[in-house]
Design an enzyme around this catalytic site. Structure first.
Site, mmCIF file in Angstrom:
data_model
loop_
_atom_site.group_PDB
_atom_site.id
_atom_site.type_symbol
_atom_site.label_atom_id
_atom_site.label_comp_id
_atom_site.label_asym_id
_atom_site.label_seq_id
_atom_site.Cartn_x
_atom_site.Cartn_y
_atom_site.Cartn_z
ATOM 1 N N PRO A 184 0.830 -1.208 0.000
ATOM 2 C CA PRO A 184 0.000 0.000 0.000
ATOM 3 C C PRO A 184 0.868 1.264 0.000
ATOM 4 O O PRO A 184 1.942 1.279 0.611
ATOM 5 C CB PRO A 184 -0.811 -0.103 1.284
ATOM 6 C CG PRO A 184 -0.435 -1.364 1.942
ATOM 7 C CD PRO A 184 0.637 -2.046 1.182
ATOM 8 N N GLY A 218 3.735 3.643 5.417
ATOM 9 C CA GLY A 218 4.815 3.225 6.315
ATOM 10 C C GLY A 218 5.447 1.896 5.967
ATOM 11 O O GLY A 218 6.228 1.358 6.745
ATOM 12 N N LEU A 219 5.140 1.352 4.784
ATOM 13 C CA LEU A 219 5.694 0.039 4.436
ATOM 14 C C LEU A 219 6.786 0.120 3.365
ATOM 15 O O LEU A 219 7.231 -0.889 2.842
ATOM 16 C CB LEU A 219 4.576 -0.915 3.984
ATOM 17 C CG LEU A 219 3.532 -1.250 5.057
ATOM 18 C CD1 LEU A 219 2.468 -2.188 4.518
ATOM 19 C CD2 LEU A 219 4.170 -1.872 6.287
ATOM 20 N N GLY A 220 7.173 1.338 3.032
ATOM 21 C CA GLY A 220 8.333 1.490 2.143
ATOM 22 C C GLY A 220 8.033 1.289 0.666
ATOM 23 O O GLY A 220 8.925 0.886 -0.097
ATOM 24 N N SER A 221 6.809 1.581 0.239
ATOM 25 C CA SER A 221 6.465 1.305 -1.164
ATOM 26 C C SER A 221 7.348 2.088 -2.142
ATOM 27 O O SER A 221 7.757 1.560 -3.177
ATOM 28 C CB SER A 221 4.991 1.590 -1.432
ATOM 29 O OG SER A 221 4.760 2.966 -1.387
ATOM 30 N N ALA A 225 10.504 3.129 -1.859
ATOM 31 C CA ALA A 225 11.842 2.534 -1.993
ATOM 32 C C ALA A 225 11.760 1.197 -2.721
ATOM 33 O O ALA A 225 12.652 0.845 -3.511
ATOM 34 C CB ALA A 225 12.468 2.349 -0.608
ATOM 35 N N ALA A 226 10.692 0.448 -2.488
ATOM 36 C CA ALA A 226 10.568 -0.876 -3.120
ATOM 37 C C ALA A 226 10.385 -0.754 -4.637
ATOM 38 O O ALA A 226 11.020 -1.486 -5.401
ATOM 39 C CB ALA A 226 9.411 -1.655 -2.500
ATOM 40 N N ASP A 260 14.844 2.900 5.051
ATOM 41 C CA ASP A 260 13.906 2.193 4.164
ATOM 42 C C ASP A 260 14.644 1.521 3.010
ATOM 43 O O ASP A 260 14.498 0.321 2.769
ATOM 44 C CB ASP A 260 12.897 3.176 3.549
ATOM 45 C CG ASP A 260 11.711 3.431 4.458
ATOM 46 O OD1 ASP A 260 11.878 3.229 5.678
ATOM 47 O OD2 ASP A 260 10.646 3.810 3.951
#
Ligand code: PMV
Length: 298
Positions: free
Chosen positions: A86, A90-93, A95-96, A137
């Site tokens: 999402p 806060g889940l690093g989308s 950078a991913a 991240d």
């Protein structure tokens, strides 16, 4: 057709304080990924989540920086990006997806890019998004390993004493990390005597948490998570939704719980055991979480 990918991440301890050079602990979430699929094309293009990306877009900048790194031109391919992570939660989308694009460009160019080089290039993209990111991240996402991270210091990998069950729950509210980080900076500058000890206390918790993780001391780890959440509240980065989920998890028997990442919305984490996993999961849904996931850290 070739596909490369990068995982989501969660910060276990130390978000925000890490910007002020305190240690933080973060782990990849390998079951949740951003993927870049490469197909031949007439020119280089990136399609991100179904939309054609403009030349000024951060992902194009990422692609060009990898090509420049190898002194090459962008190859004639289409990179189609999809992500299970999402956005702005806060889940690093960010950078991913940047890491996945970087890996895709290197692959098409027939070059291998080291994690160290990719990490440096993704960090530059994080700077475009966040202004003053700590670098945590991109590091955890590129290396895809649990890390003990201190800004500008060499990365240290974390060892985990025994498997730890973590529940990740989404408030459903997005929030910009850049804004939260900027507000903490204003608070720090306006009120340094009060805020500096809070930041130092978070760093102290991260160090203790590292020991507890290494020895598998989950009771201590849970208490540290709760303490970390209170300190994040003092930094004004929690929200009523996050607090509600944290309270619900603790009432349902979690070892501890806290917000994770930039805060103000996004995700929280609850540390659980196999026995309490289901009850905490159900309590989080009841308290309004829009998505609840489980991950095992081992
Ligand atoms: O919101 P996220 O997942 O991008 O996490 C940001 C972590 C912060 O410590 C708040 C900022 C940073 O650059 O480390």
């Amino acid at each position: 057709m070739l596909t490369v990918s990068a995982p989501a991440k969660i910060i276990l301890f130390g978000e925000h304080a890490v910007v002020y050079r305190q240690p933080a602990l973060a782990v990849p979430v390998s079951s949740l990924r951003a993927a870049a699929t490469i197909t031949p094309g007439e020119r280089f293009q990136i399609i991100a989540l179904g939309k054609n990306v403009t030349p000024e877009h951060a992902l194009m900048i990422m692609a060009r920086s990898v090509a420049e790194f190898f002194n090459a031109k962008l190859p004639d391919v289409t990179i189609d990006l999809t992500s299970q992570i999402p956005l702005a939660s806060g889940l690093g989308s960010g950078a991913a997806v940047a890491a996945a694009v970087g890996r895709a460009v290197a692959l098409v160019l027939g070059r291998s890019i080291t994690d160290e080089d990719l990490n440096r290039l993704v960090f530059e993209i994080e700077r475009l998004h966040h202004g003053t990111p700590s670098g945590i991240d991109n590091t955890v996402i590129v290396y895809e390993k649990p890390v003990y991270f201190v800004r500008d210091n060499p990365i240290e990998l974390l060892s985990i004493g025994k498997p730890l069950h973590i529940i990740i729950a989404d408030t459903g509210k997005t929030a910009l990390t850049r804004v939260a980080v900027g507000d903490v900076r204003k608070l720090y500058e306006a009120n340094r005597e009060q805020i500096e000890p809070v930041i130092e206390a978070i760093g102290d918790i991260a160090q203790k948490a590292r020991k507890a993780l290494e020895t598998g001391d989950w009771m201590t780890l849970g208490t540290l998570a709760n303490q970390n959440h209170v300190l994040l509240q003092q930094l004004t980065v929690s929200s009523p939704e996050l607090d509600k989920l944290v309270d619900a998890a603790c009432d349902a028997g979690a070892l501890g719980a806290k917000l994770s990442g930039g805060g103000r919305g996004g995700n929280m984490i609850a540390l659980v055991t196999e026995e309490t996993m289901q009850s905490v999961h159900d309590a989080l849904i009841k308290a309004g979480a829009v998505r609840v996931m489980q991950t095992i850290l081992e």
